[in-house]
Motif scaffolding. Structure first.
Motif, short mmCIF file in Angstrom:
data_model
loop_
_atom_site.label_atom_id
_atom_site.label_comp_id
_atom_site.label_asym_id
_atom_site.label_seq_id
_atom_site.Cartn_x
_atom_site.Cartn_y
_atom_site.Cartn_z
N HIS A 74 0.85 -1.19 0.22
CA HIS A 74 -0.07 0.02 0.09
C HIS A 74 0.80 1.12 0.09
N GLU A 117 1.45 5.62 -1.17
CA GLU A 117 0.66 6.68 -1.28
C GLU A 117 0.86 7.51 -2.58
N GLN A 127 -2.60 4.65 -3.28
CA GLN A 127 -3.83 5.38 -2.71
C GLN A 127 -3.69 6.83 -2.73
N HIS A 179 -4.61 6.32 2.15
CA HIS A 179 -3.52 5.98 3.02
C HIS A 179 -3.23 6.25 4.32
N TRP A 183 -5.72 3.78 5.87
CA TRP A 183 -4.84 2.55 5.89
C TRP A 183 -3.96 2.55 7.00
#
Ligand code: CU
Length: 234
Positions: free
Chosen positions: A137, A139, A208, A213, A216
């Motif tokens: 994940h 940004e 994201q 983000h 998350w």
């Protein structure tokens, strides 16, 4: 042309695509031209009634020109390809933009990718580090450094939408960078044959927005750390 089939979602993806397009059009031009000349010669000098075959050694200056002129023209094309290739290589591999917003540790092993994030405090080796397997994940728009290693054999970390590919070598930590330019979920692949499970070594990257983000990170941060007072008092 490449981005028609595969989104280009890093700051350097367009430069890589440009080189692929350039090579495609240059080689395509020479392919069509050489095949056209080839078939034209076959047609023009085909067997004719009453005309004996002729042995052409290709040693006279007029004959050699058929080789030397295209040869030099192709070399000129090579200079352009080399110029753009070296420029892109420098940008992606030699150059490391300083002061990253985030750093991710990436570890390849038979047969999975592990991603370690610094967590909310921006430091590795602390309790809020976030470790994920086969999911990355990140940004969008932020400058990331990655520190890539392998625990067993050689792997290769590839994010096709970034046009990024980097070998992971046991015993070495290789630092590189990316800056994403879009959002969405895409593939990560291992592009080094690394054993019988190589084909299973796919992972996903989630690019994201800042809000996604932050949500998350909050979701992955243990509640005891998120409100740092509760951990000490209880
Ligand atoms: Cu692998």
């Amino acid at each position: 042309m490449v981005s028609y089939y595969l989104p280009a979602l890093s700051t350097y993806a367009g430069d890589i695509d440009f080189i692929i397009d350039l090579i495609f059009y240059l080689t395509g031009f020479w392919f069509i031209l050489s095949e056209a000349v080839f078939f034209w010669l076959i047609f023009k000098f085909r067997a004719k009634e009453g005309q004996p075959g002729q042995y052409v050694a290709g040693e006279t200056p007029e004959e050699k020109r058929w080789i030397t002129i295209p040869h030099y023209l192709v070399l000129v094309c090579d200079v352009f390809i080399l110029y753009y290739a070296i420029t892109a290589w420098y940008e992606v591999k030699q150059n490391l933009p300083e002061n990253p917003d985030h750093t991710v540790q990436i570890i390849g092993q038979q047969w999975a990718w592990t991603f370690i994030h610094e967590g909310a405090d921006g430091e590795f080796g602390t309790a809020d580090d976030i470790t994920e397997v086969n999911e990355l994940h990140i940004e969008t728009d932020k400058l990331y450094h990655y520190k890539l290693s392998a625990t067993d054999v050689m792997h290769s970390f590839s994010v096709p939408v970034f046009r990024l590919k980097q070998d992971a070598i046991p015993g070495r930590v290789i630092t590189g960078w990316w800056q994403a330019t879009g959002t969405g979920e895409y593939a990560i692949q291992c592009t080094e044959i690394c054993g019988v499970g190589h084909g299973l070594m796919g992972a996903r990257i989630f690019i994201q927005s800042p809000d996604q983000h932050a949500a998350w990170i909050a979701e992955r941060t243990p509640t005891a750390l998120a409100s740092n007072t509760t951990a000490g008092k209880e």
